[in-house]
Design a protein around this motif. Structure first.
Motif, PDB file in Angstrom:
ATOM      1  N   LYS A 186       0.835  -1.206   0.000  1.00 22.88           N
ATOM      2  CA  LYS A 186       0.000   0.000   0.000  1.00 22.88           C
ATOM      3  C   LYS A 186       0.869   1.256   0.000  1.00 22.88           C
ATOM      4  O   LYS A 186       0.547   2.249  -0.650  1.00 22.88           O
ATOM      5  CB  LYS A 186      -0.929  -0.007   1.219  1.00 22.88           C
ATOM      6  N   ASN A 191      -0.497   5.066  -0.987  1.00 19.44           N
ATOM      7  CA  ASN A 191      -1.683   5.126  -0.141  1.00 19.44           C
ATOM      8  C   ASN A 191      -1.394   6.018   1.071  1.00 19.44           C
ATOM      9  O   ASN A 191      -0.433   5.797   1.793  1.00 19.44           O
ATOM     10  CB  ASN A 191      -2.055   3.716   0.324  1.00 19.44           C
ATOM     11  N   ASP A 301      -6.391  12.452  -3.705  1.00 22.89           N
ATOM     12  CA  ASP A 301      -6.803  11.620  -2.579  1.00 22.89           C
ATOM     13  C   ASP A 301      -8.316  11.665  -2.384  1.00 22.89           C
ATOM     14  O   ASP A 301      -8.936  10.650  -2.053  1.00 22.89           O
ATOM     15  CB  ASP A 301      -6.099  12.079  -1.303  1.00 22.89           C
ATOM     16  N   ALA A 314      -5.540   4.246  -4.172  1.00 20.14           N
ATOM     17  CA  ALA A 314      -4.443   5.031  -3.608  1.00 20.14           C
ATOM     18  C   ALA A 314      -4.244   6.335  -4.369  1.00 20.14           C
ATOM     19  O   ALA A 314      -4.340   6.370  -5.602  1.00 20.14           O
ATOM     20  CB  ALA A 314      -3.149   4.222  -3.627  1.00 20.14           C
TER      21      ALA A 314
END
Length: 339
Positions: A186, A191, A301, A314
């Motif tokens: 991630k 992320n 985001d 992500a």
């Protein structure tokens, strides 16, 4: 600088501030846990329910602030790197700084008995150490006793180290525990994982120190963009200035990616957009670049966590979907200009 250019810069800064505020408002109301927009102001002023307070102050706001600060740090790092290397394609993700920081975080996480949320203030430092070791190696390979630090060599060696470190990262995680591999995977995807207030406090001091330093060095960056004989002629120590500015760029990038993951292209796109808006002088475009970087990552985001599965996509992937084609466009444009 002309007064008209300064006025234009101030107007653009005001517009960018307004866009960031609008994006923050939109982002606060979106997510898996519902928080209606008509309840935002009452909740902000302490009149929300327990659930509303928890969603806004413990989940949404820290993530929004972290994303904004990380985007600003990456944009400023990219601006500094492009000035030091005299290459508009330089970016902390492209030339290996992010990869070095990532290897530092991976080693820290995989081989020390520490949970990812523990020792929050150590993580930017560990990322900085990893990035610094990488930068030192790039520096050594790019420096010659005869010609000093070569900007083109920095970029070429940095790209080589980025590939090598990506391979090393996969070797490190190949024998790790599944839970730790999931976390590193991630992180590599970009992320935003540092979503608590302590991560904000860990990242903020780096920006508080290095943003004023970078702005103070703006005129030096303008001079470093000239030919080497001219730079030497005006009495500027090229190697000393490049070293300090390179250190600042490394510190900003490593602090950002330590809590926001391996995000590339923000440091490439933000300075280019800023130059297109206000011109090439560092005093003008660096402040604009900082706000553009924060806005880019915040928008990425906000989109990413509200599409796809419950975990979303992500931010680094959303940025890469935009940044990859943009990088190719810049390469083609540079080749066309050279031809």
């Amino acid at each position: 600088m002309r007064q008209s250019a300064i006025r234009k810069q101030r107007l653009i800064l005001v517009v960018l501030f307004a866009l960031i505020l609008a994006t923050i408002v939109v982002s606060m109301g979106l997510g898996a846990a519902k928080l209606s927009y008509d309840r935002l102001l009452p909740t902000l002023f302490g009149q929300g329910t327990f659930k509303e307070d928890f969603v806004l102050f413990s989940i949404r706001l820290p993530r929004i602030v972290i994303t904004l600060l990380a985007g600003m740090a990456l944009a400023l790092s990219g601006s500094l790197l492009q000035g030091v290397t005299r290459n508009e394609l330089a970016d902390p993700g492209v030339i290996g700084i992010n990869a070095g920081a990532g290897v530092g975080v991976a080693v820290f996480f995989l081989f020390f008995p520490i949970e990812p949320g523990s020792f929050v203030y150590m993580i930017p430092l560990v990322a900085f150490i990893g990035a610094m070791i990488t930068t030192l190696l790039i520096y050594l390979f790019s420096y010659s006793r005869r010609n000093g630090l070569q900007p083109i060599a920095i970029v070429l060696n940095g790209i080589g180290f980025a590939f090598a470190l990506s391979g090393l990262m996969f070797v490190l995680i190949s024998s790790a525990e599944r839970e730790k591999v999931d976390f590193i995977a991630k992180w590599l995807a970009g992320n935003i994982w540092g979503t608590d207030w302590p991560f904000v406090y860990a990242l903020l001091p780096w920006l508080v120190v290095l943003v004023p330093f970078a702005l103070y060095k703006a005129n030096r960056l303008n001079i470093l963009g000239l030919s080497d004989p001219v730079v030497i002629g005006v009495g500027v120590s090229m190697n000393k200035e490049r070293t300090w500015l390179l250190l600042a760029a490394v510190a900003l990038a490593s602090a950002a990616v330590s809590v926001a993951g391996g995000i590339a292209f923000v440091g490439l796109m933000a300075p280019h957009i800023a130059r297109a808006l206000v011109g090439p002088r560092f005093q003008l475009f660096m402040p604009v670049s900082v706000l553009v970087g924060g806005l880019l990552l915040l928008v990425a985001d906000t989109i990413g966590r509200n599409i796809g599965s419950a975990e979303g996509v992500a931010a680094g992937i959303i940025v890469a979907l935009i940044g990859g084609p943009y990088f190719v466009y810049l390469l083609l444009r540079k080749d066309k200009a050279a031809g």
